[in-house]
Motif scaffolding. Structure first.
Motif, PDB file in Angstrom:
ATOM      1  N   MET A 123       2.177   4.721   1.312  1.00 32.11           N
ATOM      2  CA  MET A 123       2.219   5.384   2.614  1.00 32.11           C
ATOM      3  C   MET A 123       2.977   6.699   2.498  1.00 32.11           C
TER       4      MET A 123
ATOM      5  N   THR B 198      -2.048   5.980   4.844  1.00 28.19           N
ATOM      6  CA  THR B 198      -2.065   5.117   3.668  1.00 28.19           C
ATOM      7  C   THR B 198      -3.028   5.731   2.661  1.00 28.19           C
TER       8      THR B 198
ATOM      9  N   CYS C  64      -2.418   5.796   9.538  1.00 28.47           N
ATOM     10  CA  CYS C  64      -1.578   4.610   9.344  1.00 28.47           C
ATOM     11  C   CYS C  64      -0.723   4.332  10.581  1.00 28.47           C
TER      12      CYS C  64
ATOM     13  N   GLY D 105       6.240   1.995   1.308  1.00 31.18           N
ATOM     14  CA  GLY D 105       5.378   1.248   0.402  1.00 31.18           C
ATOM     15  C   GLY D 105       5.610   1.600  -1.055  1.00 31.18           C
TER      16      GLY D 105
ATOM     17  N   VAL E  87       0.842  -1.189   0.000  1.00 30.46           N
ATOM     18  CA  VAL E  87       0.000   0.000   0.000  1.00 30.46           C
ATOM     19  C   VAL E  87       0.885   1.249   0.000  1.00 30.46           C
TER      20      VAL E  87
ATOM     21  N   THR F  57       6.220   7.903  -2.758  1.00 26.24           N
ATOM     22  CA  THR F  57       5.811   7.422  -1.443  1.00 26.24           C
ATOM     23  C   THR F  57       6.967   7.530  -0.456  1.00 26.24           C
TER      24      THR F  57
END
Length: 629
Positions: A163, A183, A245, A229, A161, A226
């Motif tokens: 982040m 996230t 998150c 992730g 995912v 990111t």
């Protein structure tokens, strides 16, 4: 266990993701423990079971970290705190060892990343004095939303995912102080409400999103870059949706600069034996509703259905037509709700009012407008927002006296800056609205016009009787026009006849249904057009709606991004800022004392738009308060 290894390891080949989805947690942990899974994250594994973030700290820091989790329960929902040296977690799993059962770990020395590890067995001696925190993870809700037909793009793309670090500060405790990590999952626009309703009750797994729309609001510059992730690729119809998150815990570990600490590697979760809560919308005490409040940049807000229903009732209450003008033809559903949601998110608001309809008198202003504007300002101030009023240069003295008197009599608790707008060149509006005339740094998030004379298509300003009053009106309309080209600035117009600033949004209906509408219709629109029988009532309704929103648990949590604690202690302050019969009576007396007259009749009396204050306006104020409280 050996049979599981043989069945799923496939020698040194990568284990099939689909087979891992149906694997029991104990078997999955066994594969991880013996280094038989060569994946980079646990998203989608053992679908339907709770996964957790992991933070391991020296016992001397454990109490402060637990308080930090409690102060920021959105990103850090604490599922279990171990004893020092306890490698199992009985409430979450029967057969586990935190030293071996995460896909990958991170080591931090004095807050600095010191490398990734496949297990922590070599650090067993040091771990005897350390405490493990198991924190809820958003991977836990992915299977639940998939069952409802919501695609989870990171699972589809077999990637970790996305982040991101944000500019949102968490509530600090002791040596723990960091910004929120989120996230992001792209969600189809038509599935937004489904995913919010599904995740809102799942507080153990971060609950509802903390932001929907442009990443700008979180201080995220580029979704392709990111911090943890992988970048997840959206589909054309997708909207970015952000959840708090648990990797916020990693940032907290970095901030405290502990001599030694361990965490899971982001995306490499500890998988428990606990089934995810099979929560449906019907189990939620409050059901959320999602509404778009801006398109530039894209921004959605969340509110409970109960709070939304109250605000819709307020809209119906003020939509009565005591002057039989035909204003019901101008009404657009949910304009009050959407405008109030936008204002609830705003940090700085500029309000304008003033309709000099009585051109033969001095002052030419009417009693409709200033009370509604001041009622809004009082609530916005109570909520901690910056507020200013802009009006005609010729009326600065009058408005200063009114505001000073309102402050003296307790109608306002804080002085209101009073501004005028001068147009010297083509860039005057941009210079007024933005720092150094830079459209990237606006001074105001939202502009509101309450019963403000609006410019017609021919460039003139008309009262309801088609009399041109342009000589009395400064071109504040141009601020609303300029705002259309400034990213992040939203506008609202409040009116009762169609010739008010902002009513350009409904000008075709004004031309068709309002007397003299073909001439007087305002040509300048606003993002939201709030229609009321008397414009003051629209201002009162916005103040009431803001109170409803900020006392709504679902919306309040969304505002603070699920960090810190609810502002419920301020509820009494907000309630005291609501419009009341006593305050509005005082304010109308102030206006009359300064020679401000009723709009329709020109009477210097306790009336607005020809309607007596007592029993008409007092009844309206009481109705609005009854709905609100």
């Amino acid at each position: 266990m050996e049979s599981s290894l043989e069945a799923f390891s496939g020698g040194e080949e990568m284990v099939c993701v689909q087979r891992l989805r149906s694997l029991a947690p104990a078997a999955l942990r066994g594969l991880i423990r013996y280094n038989q899974i060569h994946m980079r994250n646990t998203s989608g594994m053992s679908a339907g079971y709770t996964q957790t973030n992991v933070v391991i700290l020296h016992q001397s820091l454990a109490d402060d970290f637990e308080k930090f989790c409690q102060a920021n329960s959105g990103p850090l929902p604490l599922l279990y705190r171990s004893e020092p040296g306890e490698w199992k977690c009985p409430p979450l799993s029967k057969d586990s060892d935190i030293r071996t059962d995460c896909l990958q770990y991170r080591r931090y020395d004095n807050g600095a990343f010191a490398g990734s590890l496949s297990c922590l067995q070599d650090d067993s001696e040091q771990l005897k004095d350390m405490v493990t925190f198991y924190l809820g993870c958003s991977f836990s809700f992915e299977s639940a939303v998939q069952k409802l037909g919501v695609p989870v793009r990171n699972v589809q793309q077999q990637s970790n995912v996305s982040m991101y670090k944000t500019a949102v500060p968490c509530s600090g405790v002791g040596s723990f102080s960091c910004n929120l990590v989120v996230t992001m999952r792209p969600v189809p626009q038509d599935k937004l409400e489904t995913v919010v309703k599904a995740t809102e009750p799942m507080k153990k797994y971060h609950g509802a999103p903390v932001h929907i729309g442009s990443p700008d609001f979180l201080g995220i510059k580029d979704l392709n870059k990111t911090d943890y992730g992988d970048p997840v690729q959206p589909h054309p119809e997708d909207v970015p949706v952000f959840w708090a998150c648990g990797v916020t815990g990693v940032e907290a570990v970095i901030s405290c600069k502990s001599p030694l600490a361990f965490t899971h590697s982001p995306g490499c979760m500890f998988v428990t034996d606990v089934r995810n809560e099979d929560i449906t919308v019907s189990h939620a005490a409050e059901i959320p509703e999602v509404l778009q409040v801006s398109s530039r940049p894209l921004h959605y807000s969340i509110v409970s259905q109960l709070a939304a229903a109250k605000i819709r009732t307020l809209e119906n209450v003020i939509g009565v037509d005591p002057g039989d003008r035909g204003i019901h033809h101008l009404l657009i559903k949910d304009e009050l709700l959407k405008s109030s949601l936008s204002l609830s998110h705003a940090k700085s608001v500029l309000i304008t009012t003033g309709f000099p309809t009585h051109f033969q008198h001095e002052p030419p202003e009417e009693t409709d407008g200033p009370p509604g504007a001041i009622a809004m300002a009082a609530m916005l101030q109570a909520l901690g927002k910056q507020v200013a009023i802009v009006t005609d240069e010729r009326a600065i003295g009058l408005n200063k006296n009114i505001l000073d008197n309102a402050l003296e009599q307790g109608i306002l608790k804080t002085p209101l800056p009073l501004l005028c707008y001068k147009e010297d060149d083509a860039d005057s509006a941009l210079t007024f609205l933005c720092e150094n005339g830079n459209a990237g740094t606006p001074r105001f998030d939202h502009l509101v016009a309450v019963e403000r004379a609006g410019r017609a298509a021919d460039g003139n300003y008309y009262n309801a009787r088609k009399i041109n009053i342009k000589h009395l009106v400064d071109p504040i309309d141009n601020l609303f026009l300029a705002a259309q080209h400034i990213r992040g600035v939203t506008t609202t117009g409040i009116g009762d006849g169609g010739n008010e600033l902002g009513m350009g949004k409904v000008k075709e209906a004004v031309k068709k249904h309002i007397t003299n509408g073909d001439v007087i219709a305002c040509d300048v629109g606003a993002d939201f057009a709030i229609i009321a029988g008397v414009s003051n009532w629209g201002g009162y309704a916005v103040a009431c709606a803001l109170y409803i929103l900020n006392t709504c648990e679902i919306h309040e949590r969304y505002l603070r991004k699920a960090v810190g604690f609810p502002r419920s202690s301020e509820r009494r302050i907000w309630e005291s800022a609501l419009p009341s019969i006593d305050k509005e009576e005082k304010l109308l007396n102030i206006l009359v004392s300064h020679g401000v007259r009723s709009g329709k009749t020109g009477n210097l009396a306790m009336e607005v738009d020809g309607l007596a204050f007592y029993n008409t306006h007092t009844d309206m104020i009481q109705k609005l308060r009854d709905v609100t409280l």
